[in-house]
Design a protein around this motif. Structure first.
Motif, PDB file in Angstrom:
ATOM      1  N   ARG A  29       0.413  -1.008   0.033  1.00  0.00           N
ATOM      2  CA  ARG A  29       0.377   0.047   0.063  1.00  0.00           C
ATOM      3  C   ARG A  29       1.002   1.214  -0.350  1.00  0.00           C
ATOM      4  O   ARG A  29       0.784   2.494  -0.447  1.00  0.00           O
ATOM      5  N   GLU A  30       1.952   1.404   0.492  1.00  0.00           N
ATOM      6  CA  GLU A  30       2.845   2.321   0.774  1.00  0.00           C
ATOM      7  C   GLU A  30       3.426   2.433  -0.753  1.00  0.00           C
ATOM      8  O   GLU A  30       3.467   3.494  -0.486  1.00  0.00           O
ATOM      9  N   ALA A  31       4.001   1.580  -1.196  1.00  0.00           N
ATOM     10  CA  ALA A  31       4.446   1.417  -2.811  1.00  0.00           C
ATOM     11  C   ALA A  31       3.139   2.543  -3.353  1.00  0.00           C
ATOM     12  O   ALA A  31       3.955   3.163  -3.884  1.00  0.00           O
ATOM     13  N   ALA A  32       2.480   2.090  -3.248  1.00  0.00           N
ATOM     14  CA  ALA A  32       1.592   1.950  -4.378  1.00  0.00           C
ATOM     15  C   ALA A  32       0.812   3.989  -4.221  1.00  0.00           C
ATOM     16  O   ALA A  32       0.914   4.892  -4.834  1.00  0.00           O
ATOM     17  N   VAL A  33       0.788   4.432  -2.737  1.00  0.00           N
ATOM     18  CA  VAL A  33       1.037   5.758  -2.848  1.00  0.00           C
ATOM     19  C   VAL A  33       1.570   6.421  -3.282  1.00  0.00           C
ATOM     20  O   VAL A  33       2.007   7.337  -3.419  1.00  0.00           O
ATOM     21  N   GLU A  34       3.044   5.750  -2.503  1.00  0.00           N
ATOM     22  CA  GLU A  34       4.521   6.358  -3.626  1.00  0.00           C
ATOM     23  C   GLU A  34       3.895   7.016  -4.302  1.00  0.00           C
ATOM     24  O   GLU A  34       4.162   8.108  -5.314  1.00  0.00           O
ATOM     25  N   ALA A  35       4.290   6.312  -5.321  1.00  0.00           N
ATOM     26  CA  ALA A  35       3.280   6.004  -7.117  1.00  0.00           C
ATOM     27  C   ALA A  35       2.334   6.714  -7.638  1.00  0.00           C
ATOM     28  O   ALA A  35       2.554   7.862  -8.319  1.00  0.00           O
ATOM     29  N   ALA A  36       1.736   6.819  -6.246  1.00  0.00           N
ATOM     30  CA  ALA A  36       0.237   7.820  -7.037  1.00  0.00           C
ATOM     31  C   ALA A  36       0.709   9.772  -6.243  1.00  0.00           C
ATOM     32  O   ALA A  36       0.342   9.791  -7.392  1.00  0.00           O
ATOM     33  N   PRO A  61      -8.811  11.046 -11.119  1.00  0.00           N
ATOM     34  CA  PRO A  61      -8.587   9.807 -12.008  1.00  0.00           C
ATOM     35  C   PRO A  61      -7.200   9.744 -12.542  1.00  0.00           C
ATOM     36  O   PRO A  61      -7.298   8.420 -12.881  1.00  0.00           O
ATOM     37  N   GLU A  62      -7.097  10.731 -13.083  1.00  0.00           N
ATOM     38  CA  GLU A  62      -5.331  10.717 -13.220  1.00  0.00           C
ATOM     39  C   GLU A  62      -4.260   9.383 -12.289  1.00  0.00           C
ATOM     40  O   GLU A  62      -2.983   8.797 -12.996  1.00  0.00           O
ATOM     41  N   ILE A  63      -4.629   9.354 -11.305  1.00  0.00           N
ATOM     42  CA  ILE A  63      -3.718   8.205 -10.545  1.00  0.00           C
ATOM     43  C   ILE A  63      -4.767   7.174  -9.499  1.00  0.00           C
ATOM     44  O   ILE A  63      -4.654   6.488  -8.792  1.00  0.00           O
ATOM     45  N   GLY A  64      -6.303   7.407 -10.138  1.00  0.00           N
ATOM     46  CA  GLY A  64      -6.739   6.094 -10.197  1.00  0.00           C
ATOM     47  C   GLY A  64      -7.829   5.690  -8.626  1.00  0.00           C
ATOM     48  O   GLY A  64      -7.572   5.202  -7.749  1.00  0.00           O
ATOM     49  N   LEU A  65      -7.617   7.473  -8.367  1.00  0.00           N
ATOM     50  CA  LEU A  65      -8.976   7.837  -6.830  1.00  0.00           C
ATOM     51  C   LEU A  65      -9.929   8.141  -7.421  1.00  0.00           C
ATOM     52  O   LEU A  65     -10.286   8.962  -8.123  1.00  0.00           O
ATOM     53  N   LYS A  66     -10.390   6.896  -6.471  1.00  0.00           N
ATOM     54  CA  LYS A  66     -12.295   7.032  -6.335  1.00  0.00           C
ATOM     55  C   LYS A  66     -12.495   9.025  -5.339  1.00  0.00           C
ATOM     56  O   LYS A  66     -11.443   9.018  -4.496  1.00  0.00           O
ATOM     57  N   ARG A 305      -2.856   6.849   2.053  1.00  0.00           N
ATOM     58  CA  ARG A 305      -2.397   5.793   2.117  1.00  0.00           C
ATOM     59  C   ARG A 305      -4.145   5.930   2.690  1.00  0.00           C
ATOM     60  O   ARG A 305      -4.557   4.222   3.022  1.00  0.00           O
ATOM     61  N   LEU A 306      -4.518   7.045   3.915  1.00  0.00           N
ATOM     62  CA  LEU A 306      -5.871   6.422   4.296  1.00  0.00           C
ATOM     63  C   LEU A 306      -7.221   6.156   2.794  1.00  0.00           C
ATOM     64  O   LEU A 306      -7.797   4.721   3.209  1.00  0.00           O
ATOM     65  N   ALA A 307      -6.913   6.394   1.736  1.00  0.00           N
ATOM     66  CA  ALA A 307      -7.873   5.344   0.389  1.00  0.00           C
ATOM     67  C   ALA A 307      -6.950   4.539   0.458  1.00  0.00           C
ATOM     68  O   ALA A 307      -8.185   3.913  -0.035  1.00  0.00           O
ATOM     69  N   ALA A 308      -6.190   4.310   0.772  1.00  0.00           N
ATOM     70  CA  ALA A 308      -5.833   2.413   0.426  1.00  0.00           C
ATOM     71  C   ALA A 308      -6.266   1.671   1.334  1.00  0.00           C
ATOM     72  O   ALA A 308      -6.539   1.088   0.626  1.00  0.00           O
ATOM     73  N   ARG A 309      -6.700   2.103   2.407  1.00  0.00           N
ATOM     74  CA  ARG A 309      -6.952   1.758   3.672  1.00  0.00           C
ATOM     75  C   ARG A 309      -8.035   1.049   2.904  1.00  0.00           C
ATOM     76  O   ARG A 309      -8.895  -0.362   3.356  1.00  0.00           O
ATOM     77  N   VAL A 310      -8.923   1.988   3.194  1.00  0.00           N
ATOM     78  CA  VAL A 310      -9.771   1.861   2.228  1.00  0.00           C
ATOM     79  C   VAL A 310     -10.822   1.521   1.224  1.00  0.00           C
ATOM     80  O   VAL A 310     -12.068   1.119   0.550  1.00  0.00           O
ATOM     81  N   GLU A 314      -6.905   3.016  -6.794  1.00  0.00           N
ATOM     82  CA  GLU A 314      -6.534   1.840  -7.933  1.00  0.00           C
ATOM     83  C   GLU A 314      -4.459   1.747  -7.210  1.00  0.00           C
ATOM     84  O   GLU A 314      -3.391   1.902  -7.047  1.00  0.00           O
ATOM     85  N   GLY A 315      -4.243   0.260  -7.685  1.00  0.00           N
ATOM     86  CA  GLY A 315      -3.129  -0.624  -7.948  1.00  0.00           C
ATOM     87  C   GLY A 315      -2.620  -0.619  -6.140  1.00  0.00           C
ATOM     88  O   GLY A 315      -1.497  -1.416  -5.941  1.00  0.00           O
ATOM     89  N   ALA A 316      -3.646  -0.281  -4.791  1.00  0.00           N
ATOM     90  CA  ALA A 316      -3.757  -1.123  -3.999  1.00  0.00           C
ATOM     91  C   ALA A 316      -4.918  -1.458  -2.843  1.00  0.00           C
ATOM     92  O   ALA A 316      -5.840  -1.340  -3.246  1.00  0.00           O
ATOM     93  N   ASP A 317      -4.495  -2.569  -2.910  1.00  0.00           N
ATOM     94  CA  ASP A 317      -5.671  -3.858  -1.845  1.00  0.00           C
ATOM     95  C   ASP A 317      -5.856  -2.665  -0.633  1.00  0.00           C
ATOM     96  O   ASP A 317      -5.086  -2.313   0.026  1.00  0.00           O
ATOM     97  N   PRO A 318      -7.174  -3.605   0.000  1.00  0.00           N
ATOM     98  CA  PRO A 318      -7.358  -2.902   1.003  1.00  0.00           C
ATOM     99  C   PRO A 318      -7.289  -3.030   2.128  1.00  0.00           C
ATOM    100  O   PRO A 318      -6.494  -4.420   1.835  1.00  0.00           O
ATOM    101  N   ALA A 319      -6.903  -2.316   2.710  1.00  0.00           N
ATOM    102  CA  ALA A 319      -6.606  -2.959   4.161  1.00  0.00           C
ATOM    103  C   ALA A 319      -6.867  -4.416   4.885  1.00  0.00           C
ATOM    104  O   ALA A 319      -6.343  -4.972   5.946  1.00  0.00           O
ATOM    105  N   VAL A 320      -8.707  -4.543   4.787  1.00  0.00           N
ATOM    106  CA  VAL A 320      -9.142  -5.338   5.239  1.00  0.00           C
ATOM    107  C   VAL A 320     -10.353  -5.965   3.985  1.00  0.00           C
ATOM    108  O   VAL A 320     -10.791  -5.244   3.647  1.00  0.00           O
ATOM    109  N   THR A 321      -9.995  -7.700   3.973  1.00  0.00           N
ATOM    110  CA  THR A 321     -10.266  -8.061   2.700  1.00  0.00           C
ATOM    111  C   THR A 321     -11.056  -9.287   3.170  1.00  0.00           C
ATOM    112  O   THR A 321     -11.931  -9.827   2.439  1.00  0.00           O
ATOM    113  N   ASP A 322     -11.373  -9.580   4.665  1.00  0.00           N
ATOM    114  CA  ASP A 322     -12.309 -10.378   5.027  1.00  0.00           C
ATOM    115  C   ASP A 322     -13.383  -9.915   5.666  1.00  0.00           C
ATOM    116  O   ASP A 322     -12.795  -9.046   7.003  1.00  0.00           O
TER     117      ASP A 322
END
Length: 841
Positions: A29-36, A61-66, A305-310, A314-322
């Motif tokens: 997730r941190e890598a996805a954050v830095e790339a974004a 949209p340019e970084i895949g952020l909703k 980082r918050l966006a990635a967690r929730v 794009e490119g980052a899996d959420p913090a909770v998958t189950d």
């Protein structure tokens, strides 16, 4: 105590290598954050840090952020629309949740709220509130947990863990010392470093350490000369530096005042938008050399980082998958309510009455008896506090509803008794209304529903087809069918030009101006009576309230907020009390429900006294004189004075019990379940309360009491409250048999010596042998709940935290362990300590 952590392993996605550990998931997730972050220019970064409207951040949209969506809590999830059209589960008030003394139940509440948030498309819940009950006059205390920082931290930790286990973020608020409402936008709270550390920062610190919240909300107020949205020391050095908080920091709504001050002070997001101190202003400050782009990058990094967690980057899996299993909201609301109710008094029934010759306590109700239910709040329940904590449940079970369903037919009567509502309320009962939106030429451009007579449209949240540039008037129109005959009062809540028409007659056509300078006055201000009309029960009448929209050009957010308000005919108070007395005299048990109102407990103002509004005290005394077997149910979110408490058989505190409160009340009164609550805050009279001041002088409010608030202050001043912190009775009895301290583990053995199964909250206090003038005589160090059948023994094990032996040394600027002798005290409340054992630090 160990708690389960949510599953944080990233789920595999196409074209990606499966991540197999929580650490690797975080790294990904941190890598996805830095790339974004590298994909954003300065303008986009600055825009991301400013709300695009009332509740959301912009998509990129340019970084895949909703778009990130936030919503108020803490007892429900309103969503982005402030309307009864979009119902929400309404749980009991935070004071009620704290009264359960059950962090696991708080976690389950959080799981439900995450479920509600996902249903409404919400990524971040603006909760929990963990400010302390410093003074009983705090008008918003129903929204905070307790006067005790340890209990607050434990309940808040459970809540945050629950919400975030469902993949939804939290914002622990309001950071920090936002403990009253008077002049909340400008007050400078002067708090010693020691009091900050030991009291006001302590719950935040505990939650950051034990629950790792994804967000913090900084408060309106100033602390020691610096407004909280610019407080570099408290935010950057303590919250982020010492505690290692890695979430995002969002301002309370309209709290951010300075572009450079906020970014330097560690504020990540300024809400609401679109006009804030960030956005274009922040980009300009960087280009002008007034702010560093590196600080902007750090704020953006926190948001991404918050966006990635929730799960919206794009490119980052959420913090909770189950995700957790689905929760039954109504069932959980009912369970929390009954487990929060605090039985503070329960005396022997009047043996002179045929229905109760056995000498047992007044509660639970004796099977087969008759009950007179009395009080306006028994019929029209107050289930939640006012202000931003408000949600709109799909149903509300009143005490009258609950007892009618639970008791045999013909055994329950009802009398109004005394109505605490001395002013108008929003149009609800009997009203069928909708909103008609018109352009300046009178053309209808859209319609919307208004099921409770209140319009709260924020930003672009307007009915379909309606735009701000065309909207000229909004008319609330429909019918009202009275349930009582007589003079009905109608009025207006809001600011601006209004026309009020009842039954074809125009009663008001003028401009209503604000009572004070508060941007939320239209929502939290008092309604103003404008008409009185003689109406007949059951006969519908047409009603209309038209508002001329006039939004200043310089406001940061376009908000349309107003309400049609109403009050039923006001009967003579003495007559109502006399009717209640007759009903009580004819019944085996009288159950009187007393309550506060929106004008007593709400956001935006503090209380001026602790009295019950209206003639409710007179009602209780009159009923108790007629029927010694009187049970009083107190429906308030925080303490009120109970001057008649020794004149009645039982007193049950139900807080604001949520949508299922009436059903839970029936469970407890009938004995289907015992009341499970213990007081999370001291109850006493205002005259005796040791800390009361909430009104600043010359803009400043000194916290002169230092580290002494709540039960520690009552004890320091040698004053006896009505009911002590931690107090609460069940339907069985407990014997405290032994205590043993091994290292830092305290083992307390208790026995259920009563006649039915029950739950006991074993409380452990730590008392220094020589506290000296600057330390409380004792503080809560831990607690544990046990359950046992009649005659059974149970064992409670409480781990003493290191912090219980420490104070903040202002000289060294560090936590210091105070060595020497202590006494571990176990019991049922701060005042009822049954067993002791020595321990050395």
């Amino acid at each position: 105590m160990a708690h389960p952590r949510p599953q944080t392993t990233d789920s595999p996605q196409s074209g990606k290598t499966p991540v197999t550990s929580a650490d690797e998931a975080r790294e990904a997730r941190e890598a996805a954050v830095e790339a974004a972050l590298r994909g954003l220019d300065l303008d986009a970064k600055a825009r991301l840090l400013a709300g695009q409207d009332m509740w959301t951040l912009p998509a990129l949209p340019e970084i895949g952020l909703k778009s990130l969506v936030m919503s108020d809590g803490p007892i429900g999830v309103r969503g982005v629309r402030w309307t009864a059209d979009d119902p929400s589960v309404a749980l009991p008030s935070p004071t009620a949740l704290a009264a359960t003394w059950d962090p696991e139940l708080a976690r389950r509440a959080g799981v439900l709220l995450a479920q509600e948030a996902r249903r409404k498309g919400v990524h971040v819940l603006l909760a929990p509130t963990v400010n302390l009950h410093r003074s009983p006059l705090g008008g918003r205390h129903f929204e905070a947990y307790s006067e005790d920082p340890y209990l607050t931290g434990r309940i808040g930790t459970g809540y945050v863990r629950g919400v975030q286990s469902g993949g939804v973020g939290t914002t622990v608020k309001h950071f920090v010392a936002n403990d009253a409402e008077t002049d909340r936008f400008t007050v400078d709270n002067l708090v010693s470093e020691r009091a900050l550390r030991e009291l006001y920062l302590a719950p935040f610190e505990a939650i950051v350490e034990n629950a790792h919240p994804w967000g913090i909300m900084t408060a309106y107020n100033t602390v020691n000369g610096t407004t909280m949205t610019e407080h570099r020391y408290l935010v950057n050095e303590i919250l982020r530096g010492e505690w290692g908080f890695d979430g995002f920091n969002v301002s309370d709504w309209m709290a951010a005042r300075s572009t450079v001050g906020a970014i330097e002070g560690g504020l990540d997001v300024a809400m609401p938008g679109p006009r804030t101190v960030y956005g274009e202003a922040l980009a300009r400050a960087v280009r002008d050399g007034e702010a560093e782009e590196a600080k902007v990058d750090e704020a953006v990094r926190n948001v991404l980082r918050l966006a990635a967690r929730v799960g919206i980057l794009e490119g980052a899996d959420p913090a909770v998958t189950d995700l957790p299993a689905t929760v039954d909201g109504e069932a959980l609301a009912r369970e929390i309510a009954r487990r929060s109710f605090v039985l503070v008094r329960n005396e022997t029934r009047d043996e002179a009455r045929d229905e109760a010759r056995d000498g047992t306590p007044a509660l639970p109700l004796k099977p087969g008896g008759t009950v007179a239910l009395i009080g306006a709040a028994a019929r029209d329940a107050r289930v939640l506090g006012g202000g931003s904590a408000t949600v709109f449940p799909a149903r509300i079970v009143s005490p009258l509803d609950g007892l009618t369903a639970a008791l045999p037919e013909g055994t329950l009567t009802y009398a109004l008794g005394a109505d605490p509502n001395e002013e108008l309320a929003v149009a609800d009962q009997g009203f069928e209304l909708h909103a008609v939106c018109r352009a300046a030429d009178g053309t209808v451009i859209g319609t919307g529903s208004a099921p409770n007579g209140q319009i709260q449209w924020m930003g672009d949240d307007l009915p379909e087809g309606v735009t701000h540039d065309r909207l000229h008037t909004v008319e609330l129109t429909g019918t009202f069918t009275p349930r009582e005959s007589g003079p009905h009062t109608f009025g207006v809540k809001g600011m601006g030009s209004f026309t009020l028409t009842i039954g074809g007659t125009t009663y008001y056509d003028d401009v209503q101006r604000p009572a004070k300078d508060d941007p939320f006055e239209a929502f939290f201000g008092a309604p103003v009576p404008r008409a009185q009309a003689e109406l007949t029960a059951g006969e519908p009448v047409e009603v209309s309230l038209t508002y001329v929209v006039a939004l200043p050009e310089d406001i940061p957010l376009k908000v349309i907020g107003f309400a049609l308000c109403h009050q039923e005919p006001q009967r003579d108070a003495d007559e109502l009390i006399a009717e209640a007395v007759e009903a009580a005299r004819a019944a085996g048990t009288a159950v009187v429900v007393v309550a506060t109102t929106d004008r007593v407990e709400s956001e935006g103002f503090d209380r001026t006294d602790l009295r019950l509004p209206g003639r409710q005290d007179d009602l209780v005394r009159a009923v108790a004189a007629a029927n010694p077997n009187t049970v009083v149910v107190v429906n308030s979110g925080s303490p009120v004075e109970l001057p008649w408490r020794d004149e009645v058989a039982a007193v049950l505190l139900t807080w604001f019990p949520g949508q299922e409160g009436g059903a839970a009340l029936a469970d407890v009164l009938t004995g289907a379940h015992e009341p499970g609550g213990r007081l999370p805050t001291t109850w006493g009279s205002l005259a005796d309360a040791p800390v009361t001041r909430v009104v600043p002088e010359d803009g400043e409010l000194p916290y002169t009491e230092g580290v002494f608030i709540g039960y520690t202050a009552w004890e320091k001043e040698g004053r006896t409250p009505s009911y002590a912190f931690g107090h609460g009775l069940g339907y069985t009895a407990w014997e405290y048999e032994s205590i043993e301290v091994t290292g830092t583990a305290v083992t307390v053995r208790v026995r259920n010596s009563g006649g039915r199964a029950g739950r006991e909250v074993v409380q452990v206090y730590l008392a220094p042998a020589e506290p000296g003038a600057g330390r409380p005589a004792r503080r809560l160090a831990g607690f544990a709940a046990v359950e046992a059948a009649p005659g059974e023994r149970a064992e409670a094990v409480v781990e003493l935290p290191d912090r219980a032996f420490e104070i903040w040394d202002e000289g060294t600027g560090a936590w210091t362990r105070v060595k020497g002798a202590y006494e571990v005290q176990a019991g049922r409340s701060a005042a009822d300590r049954r067993l002791t054992a020595p321990v050395e630090a």
